[in-house]
Enzyme design. Structure first.
Site, short mmCIF file in Angstrom:
data_model
loop_
_atom_site.label_atom_id
_atom_site.label_comp_id
_atom_site.label_asym_id
_atom_site.label_seq_id
_atom_site.Cartn_x
_atom_site.Cartn_y
_atom_site.Cartn_z
N HIS A 65 -8.54 -8.38 -7.05
CA HIS A 65 -8.25 -7.01 -7.47
C HIS A 65 -9.34 -6.09 -6.92
O HIS A 65 -10.49 -6.53 -6.78
CB HIS A 65 -8.21 -6.93 -9.01
CG HIS A 65 -7.67 -5.63 -9.51
ND1 HIS A 65 -8.44 -4.49 -9.58
CD2 HIS A 65 -6.44 -5.29 -9.93
CE1 HIS A 65 -7.70 -3.50 -10.04
NE2 HIS A 65 -6.48 -3.95 -10.27
N GLU A 119 -2.43 -2.10 -3.54
CA GLU A 119 -2.85 -0.97 -4.39
C GLU A 119 -3.94 -0.15 -3.68
O GLU A 119 -5.07 -0.64 -3.54
CB GLU A 119 -3.48 -1.47 -5.69
CG GLU A 119 -2.59 -2.32 -6.55
CD GLU A 119 -3.16 -2.45 -7.95
OE1 GLU A 119 -2.42 -2.18 -8.89
OE2 GLU A 119 -4.35 -2.81 -8.11
O1 G3P Z 1 -4.00 -3.71 -11.58
C1 G3P Z 1 -3.33 -2.52 -11.76
C2 G3P Z 1 -4.14 -1.37 -11.40
O2 G3P Z 1 -5.26 -1.52 -10.66
C3 G3P Z 1 -3.48 -0.06 -11.35
O3 G3P Z 1 -4.06 0.63 -12.37
O4 G3P Z 1 -4.11 2.22 -14.17
O5 G3P Z 1 -3.38 2.93 -11.90
O6 G3P Z 1 -1.90 1.49 -13.27
P1 G3P Z 1 -3.32 1.89 -12.96
#
Ligand code: G3P
Length: 226
Positions: free
Chosen positions: A97, A145
């Site tokens: 992550h 992400e």
């Molecule tokens: O692991 C999920 C994450 O990093 C995204 O976070 O709070 O933007 O949904 P968020």
């Protein structure tokens, strides 16, 4: 890895710690089973064994760890071994992550080890470039992400739709069986619908669910769009 899939990362949010974790996990399990959509919840490490007994896996629900270390079992103080997760009823983990990066070589070794012992992995990538490098190791799942959007409440699928489409195209070219998720800022049912429209097989999210005033309603709405 079953799809479509929605993954809830509880991180170390105080709203998802100790006594507050149970309701969030219970809701996830109940709503997943009601809508027959696959949901994985990732609580903090000290809570995993307790929660896995309380909420055993069911056809659409599982509990994963947030991180697993590259080491096997042995003299590795402070590490989380894949085998120990499995022995405690945890069938999988997030890995790499952007808040817990481990470097490409450790990603490769951990994927290989997890495959050998039977631990499922959702490997995170912070860019399409990194996703392509990880795809070469053929993990069961990659979640892309962009770190700058994490926790901001503005979804990758609306602000950077090209990241979703490129990720899916490039990962599938290298590793067709790897499931592709997207995440960062996913906050509404529309964000889920848009991610699916752009080709993602699911989403990974955290703050919107953990901090929601009505997490059950939010998850119900999201699963209807999954
Ligand atoms: O692991 C999920 C994450 O990093 C995204 O976070 O709070 O933007 O949904 P968020």
């Amino acid at each position: 890895m079953d799809t479509p899939l929605l993954v809830l990362n509880l991180k170390t949010y105080p709203e998802a710690t100790a006594g507050k974790t149970e309701p969030l996990v219970r809701i996830a399990k109940e709503v997943a089973e009601k809508h027959k959509k696959h949901v994985i919840v990732c609580p903090q490490a000290p809570e995993l064994a307790r929660l896995s007994k309380q909420f055993p896996p069911s056809p659409h629900f599982r509990i994963f760890a947030q991180h697993v270390d590259v080491v096997s079992q042995g003299a590795f103080t402070g590490s989380v071994a894949a085998e120990t997760l499995l022995e405690n009823g945890i069938p999988g983990s997030l890995l790499n992550h952007s808040e817990k990066k481990i470097g490409l070589e450790n990603v490769r070794k951990t994927i290989e080890h997890a495959r050998k012992v039977g631990l499922e992995l959702i490997v995170c990538a912070d860019s399409v470039e990194e996703a392509k490098q990880i795809a070469a190791f053929h993990p069961p799942c990659i979640a892309v992400e962009p770190p700058e959007l994490i926790g901001k409440g503005v979804s990758v699928s609306t602000t950077k739709p090209e990241i979703v489409t490129h990720s899916v195209k490039e990962i599938k070219k290298i590793s067709p069986r790897t499931v592709v998720l997207v995440g960062a800022g996913v906050s509404t049912a529309e964000d889920v619908a848009k991610s699916r429209e752009l080709g993602a097989e699911g989403v990974l999210l955290a703050s919107a669910y953990v901090k929601s005033r009505d997490p059950k309603k939010l998850l119900e709405e999201m699963l209807l769009q999954l």
